[in-house]
Design a protein around this motif. Structure first.
Motif, PDB file in Angstrom:
ATOM      1  N   THR A   1      34.606  36.867  45.262  1.00  0.00           N
ATOM      2  CA  THR A   1      35.805  36.267  45.818  1.00  0.00           C
ATOM      3  C   THR A   1      37.033  37.141  45.545  1.00  0.00           C
ATOM      4  O   THR A   1      36.964  38.144  44.830  1.00  0.00           O
ATOM      5  N   LEU A   2      38.150  36.781  46.125  1.00  0.00           N
ATOM      6  CA  LEU A   2      39.383  37.545  45.951  1.00  0.00           C
ATOM      7  C   LEU A   2      39.739  37.671  44.473  1.00  0.00           C
ATOM      8  O   LEU A   2      39.638  36.709  43.710  1.00  0.00           O
ATOM      9  N   ALA A   3      40.153  38.878  44.073  1.00  0.00           N
ATOM     10  CA  ALA A   3      40.601  39.168  42.700  1.00  0.00           C
ATOM     11  C   ALA A   3      39.526  38.903  41.657  1.00  0.00           C
ATOM     12  O   ALA A   3      39.825  38.641  40.492  1.00  0.00           O
ATOM     13  N   SER A   4      38.266  38.985  42.063  1.00  0.00           N
ATOM     14  CA  SER A   4      37.165  38.808  41.117  1.00  0.00           C
ATOM     15  C   SER A   4      36.790  40.131  40.456  1.00  0.00           C
ATOM     16  O   SER A   4      37.134  41.209  40.953  1.00  0.00           O
ATOM     17  N   LEU A   5      36.087  40.030  39.332  1.00  0.00           N
ATOM     18  CA  LEU A   5      35.618  41.198  38.596  1.00  0.00           C
ATOM     19  C   LEU A   5      34.089  41.216  38.575  1.00  0.00           C
ATOM     20  O   LEU A   5      33.467  40.234  38.166  1.00  0.00           O
ATOM     21  N   THR A   6      33.509  42.303  39.020  1.00  0.00           N
ATOM     22  CA  THR A   6      32.082  42.561  38.846  1.00  0.00           C
ATOM     23  C   THR A   6      31.998  43.680  37.816  1.00  0.00           C
ATOM     24  O   THR A   6      32.406  44.808  38.088  1.00  0.00           O
ATOM     25  N   SER A   7      31.524  43.348  36.629  1.00  0.00           N
ATOM     26  CA  SER A   7      31.626  44.265  35.489  1.00  0.00           C
ATOM     27  C   SER A   7      30.270  44.874  35.137  1.00  0.00           C
ATOM     28  O   SER A   7      29.314  44.149  34.843  1.00  0.00           O
ATOM     29  N   PHE A   8      30.208  46.204  35.153  1.00  0.00           N
ATOM     30  CA  PHE A   8      28.987  46.952  34.861  1.00  0.00           C
ATOM     31  C   PHE A   8      29.097  47.534  33.445  1.00  0.00           C
ATOM     32  O   PHE A   8      30.011  48.305  33.164  1.00  0.00           O
ATOM     33  N   THR A   9      28.165  47.172  32.595  1.00  0.00           N
ATOM     34  CA  THR A   9      28.149  47.697  31.231  1.00  0.00           C
ATOM     35  C   THR A   9      27.095  48.793  31.132  1.00  0.00           C
ATOM     36  O   THR A   9      25.931  48.598  31.510  1.00  0.00           O
ATOM     37  N   PHE A  10      27.514  49.949  30.628  1.00  0.00           N
ATOM     38  CA  PHE A  10      26.636  51.110  30.473  1.00  0.00           C
ATOM     39  C   PHE A  10      26.335  51.352  28.999  1.00  0.00           C
ATOM     40  O   PHE A  10      27.215  51.260  28.139  1.00  0.00           O
ATOM     41  N   ASP A  11      25.096  51.697  28.724  1.00  0.00           N
ATOM     42  CA  ASP A  11      24.707  52.272  27.441  1.00  0.00           C
ATOM     43  C   ASP A  11      24.431  53.734  27.741  1.00  0.00           C
ATOM     44  O   ASP A  11      23.397  54.081  28.318  1.00  0.00           O
ATOM     45  N   GLY A  12      25.380  54.605  27.397  1.00  0.00           N
ATOM     46  CA  GLY A  12      25.290  55.987  27.854  1.00  0.00           C
ATOM     47  C   GLY A  12      25.458  56.018  29.366  1.00  0.00           C
ATOM     48  O   GLY A  12      26.457  55.535  29.904  1.00  0.00           O
ATOM     49  N   ASP A  13      24.451  56.564  30.058  1.00  0.00           N
ATOM     50  CA  ASP A  13      24.508  56.640  31.518  1.00  0.00           C
ATOM     51  C   ASP A  13      23.777  55.490  32.202  1.00  0.00           C
ATOM     52  O   ASP A  13      23.783  55.387  33.429  1.00  0.00           O
ATOM     53  N   LYS A  14      23.162  54.607  31.429  1.00  0.00           N
ATOM     54  CA  LYS A  14      22.315  53.556  31.995  1.00  0.00           C
ATOM     55  C   LYS A  14      23.055  52.223  32.068  1.00  0.00           C
ATOM     56  O   LYS A  14      23.660  51.780  31.092  1.00  0.00           O
ATOM     57  N   ILE A  15      22.988  51.579  33.237  1.00  0.00           N
ATOM     58  CA  ILE A  15      23.549  50.233  33.376  1.00  0.00           C
ATOM     59  C   ILE A  15      22.616  49.251  32.686  1.00  0.00           C
ATOM     60  O   ILE A  15      21.425  49.175  32.998  1.00  0.00           O
ATOM     61  N   VAL A  16      23.151  48.488  31.742  1.00  0.00           N
ATOM     62  CA  VAL A  16      22.328  47.546  30.990  1.00  0.00           C
ATOM     63  C   VAL A  16      22.639  46.089  31.318  1.00  0.00           C
ATOM     64  O   VAL A  16      21.838  45.200  30.990  1.00  0.00           O
ATOM     65  N   SER A  17      23.782  45.838  31.952  1.00  0.00           N
ATOM     66  CA  SER A  17      24.088  44.471  32.355  1.00  0.00           C
ATOM     67  C   SER A  17      25.174  44.461  33.423  1.00  0.00           C
ATOM     68  O   SER A  17      25.954  45.410  33.551  1.00  0.00           O
ATOM     69  N   VAL A  18      25.191  43.373  34.189  1.00  0.00           N
ATOM     70  CA  VAL A  18      26.217  43.154  35.211  1.00  0.00           C
ATOM     71  C   VAL A  18      26.799  41.763  34.997  1.00  0.00           C
ATOM     72  O   VAL A  18      26.057  40.776  34.915  1.00  0.00           O
ATOM     73  N   GLY A  19      28.108  41.683  34.885  1.00  0.00           N
ATOM     74  CA  GLY A  19      28.775  40.394  34.707  1.00  0.00           C
ATOM     75  C   GLY A  19      29.699  40.100  35.873  1.00  0.00           C
ATOM     76  O   GLY A  19      30.055  41.001  36.651  1.00  0.00           O
ATOM     77  N   TYR A  20      30.077  38.843  36.005  1.00  0.00           N
ATOM     78  CA  TYR A  20      30.960  38.450  37.102  1.00  0.00           C
ATOM     79  C   TYR A  20      31.945  37.397  36.596  1.00  0.00           C
ATOM     80  O   TYR A  20      31.555  36.474  35.873  1.00  0.00           O
ATOM     81  N   SER A  21      33.215  37.536  36.971  1.00  0.00           N
ATOM     82  CA  SER A  21      34.221  36.555  36.570  1.00  0.00           C
ATOM     83  C   SER A  21      35.293  36.442  37.643  1.00  0.00           C
ATOM     84  O   SER A  21      35.495  37.362  38.446  1.00  0.00           O
ATOM     85  N   GLU A  22      35.983  35.304  37.634  1.00  0.00           N
ATOM     86  CA  GLU A  22      37.017  35.015  38.637  1.00  0.00           C
ATOM     87  C   GLU A  22      38.285  34.537  37.927  1.00  0.00           C
ATOM     88  O   GLU A  22      38.578  33.343  37.887  1.00  0.00           O
ATOM     89  N   PRO A  23      39.065  35.446  37.362  1.00  0.00           N
ATOM     90  CA  PRO A  23      40.253  35.027  36.608  1.00  0.00           C
ATOM     91  C   PRO A  23      41.335  34.362  37.452  1.00  0.00           C
ATOM     92  O   PRO A  23      42.189  33.661  36.915  1.00  0.00           O
ATOM     93  N   ALA A  24      41.288  34.559  38.772  1.00  0.00           N
ATOM     94  CA  ALA A  24      42.304  33.955  39.650  1.00  0.00           C
ATOM     95  C   ALA A  24      41.704  32.889  40.556  1.00  0.00           C
ATOM     96  O   ALA A  24      42.267  32.577  41.607  1.00  0.00           O
ATOM     97  N   ARG A  25      40.587  32.311  40.157  1.00  0.00           N
ATOM     98  CA  ARG A  25      39.885  31.367  41.024  1.00  0.00           C
ATOM     99  C   ARG A  25      40.785  30.210  41.482  1.00  0.00           C
ATOM    100  O   ARG A  25      40.701  29.756  42.624  1.00  0.00           O
ATOM    101  N   ASP A  26      41.635  29.717  40.597  1.00  0.00           N
ATOM    102  CA  ASP A  26      42.487  28.583  40.951  1.00  0.00           C
ATOM    103  C   ASP A  26      43.530  28.933  42.006  1.00  0.00           C
ATOM    104  O   ASP A  26      44.135  28.039  42.618  1.00  0.00           O
ATOM    105  N   LEU A  27      43.733  30.223  42.248  1.00  0.00           N
ATOM    106  CA  LEU A  27      44.695  30.665  43.260  1.00  0.00           C
ATOM    107  C   LEU A  27      44.039  30.927  44.617  1.00  0.00           C
ATOM    108  O   LEU A  27      44.738  31.082  45.624  1.00  0.00           O
ATOM    109  N   VAL A  28      42.713  30.980  44.651  1.00  0.00           N
ATOM    110  CA  VAL A  28      41.999  31.343  45.884  1.00  0.00           C
ATOM    111  C   VAL A  28      41.875  30.128  46.796  1.00  0.00           C
ATOM    112  O   VAL A  28      41.390  29.074  46.370  1.00  0.00           O
ATOM    113  N   PRO A  29      42.305  30.242  48.073  1.00  0.00           N
ATOM    114  CA  PRO A  29      42.134  29.132  49.017  1.00  0.00           C
ATOM    115  C   PRO A  29      40.678  28.709  49.088  1.00  0.00           C
ATOM    116  O   PRO A  29      39.773  29.547  49.083  1.00  0.00           O
TER     117      PRO A  29
END
Length: 224
Positions: free
Chosen positions: A177-205
């Protein structure tokens, strides 16, 4: 020991687009007042994080979303063309629910292959450039955190690739959604997790949230 690096791939805030144009890569589309509030909210959300690099798509809406984030950390804002919106043959046209766009014979030639897709930049090409941009942001912030501001379709395509899902999908079900974060965590060069958050969700129509039912006569942020 390998270092941990996090890259937050942020979708820009709401755009001022009263005519419901599919703006795609066109210039001249800026954040609305609400969109600027969303950008400020993301900056506040990330204020205490160890951000050492902020980069954005060259399009105005992405630059304007990234600016308060960079400012909050005293950083210069970098630009990466690889973060740009996906190309689309319908740019400049209205493509809202109930406007009959899909029934126009002149458009049918572009709708023959939803798996590529035939109406725009191939999904695999989006994956290649977005993975390259993601890795570049990781390298610029090794051992710390980076922010990369981009657009809905490229972000969702990147996440789908990393999480080993098929690339073709129902646009209404994108978790980006608008102003959302898809966060990729790396251990060295390897992606070990993907997170998602919506800090502005209350503002999104409500009609722009993931999974919301389309509203007749209102474009659903196509090309966002």
């Amino acid at each position: 020991m390998s270092e941990t690096t996090v890259v937050h791939v942020v979708r820009h805030g709401e755009v001022h687009n009263p005519d419901g144009v599919l703006y795609g890569r066109r210039s001249g589309y800026h954040l609305s007042e609400l969109g600027r509030q969303m950008a400020d909210r993301v900056a506040e959300h990330l204020a205490e994080r160890d951000i050492t690099h902020v980069v954005a798509s060259p399009l105005e809406r992405a630059q304007e979303t990234a600016t308060p984030i960079a400012k909050a950390h005293g950083l210069d804002l970098a630009t990466d063309e690889r973060l740009i919106e996906a190309g689309n043959v319908f740019e400049g046209k209205t493509f809202g629910v109930g406007d009959g766009a899909l029934r126009r014979p002149s458009n049918w030639k572009h709708l023959t292959n939803p798996f590529q897709p035939s109406w725009g930049e191939p999904y695999i090409e989006q994956v290649v450039r977005m993975m390259s941009a993601l890795n570049a942001a990781r390298d610029a912030a090794r051992g710390h955190e980076a922010v990369a501001v981009s657009h809905q379709l490229p972000i969702w395509t990147l996440r789908s690739f990393v999480e080993r899902r098929r690339l073709w999908h129902d646009p209404r079900k994108r978790q980006c959604t608008l102003a959302s974060l898809t966060s990729f965590t790396f251990d060295g060069d390897k992606i070990v997790s993907v997170g998602y958050s919506e800090p502005a969700r209350d503002l999104v129509p409500a009609h722009l949230l993931a999974g919301a039912k389309p509203v007749k006569g209102r474009a659903k942020a196509f090309g966002a």
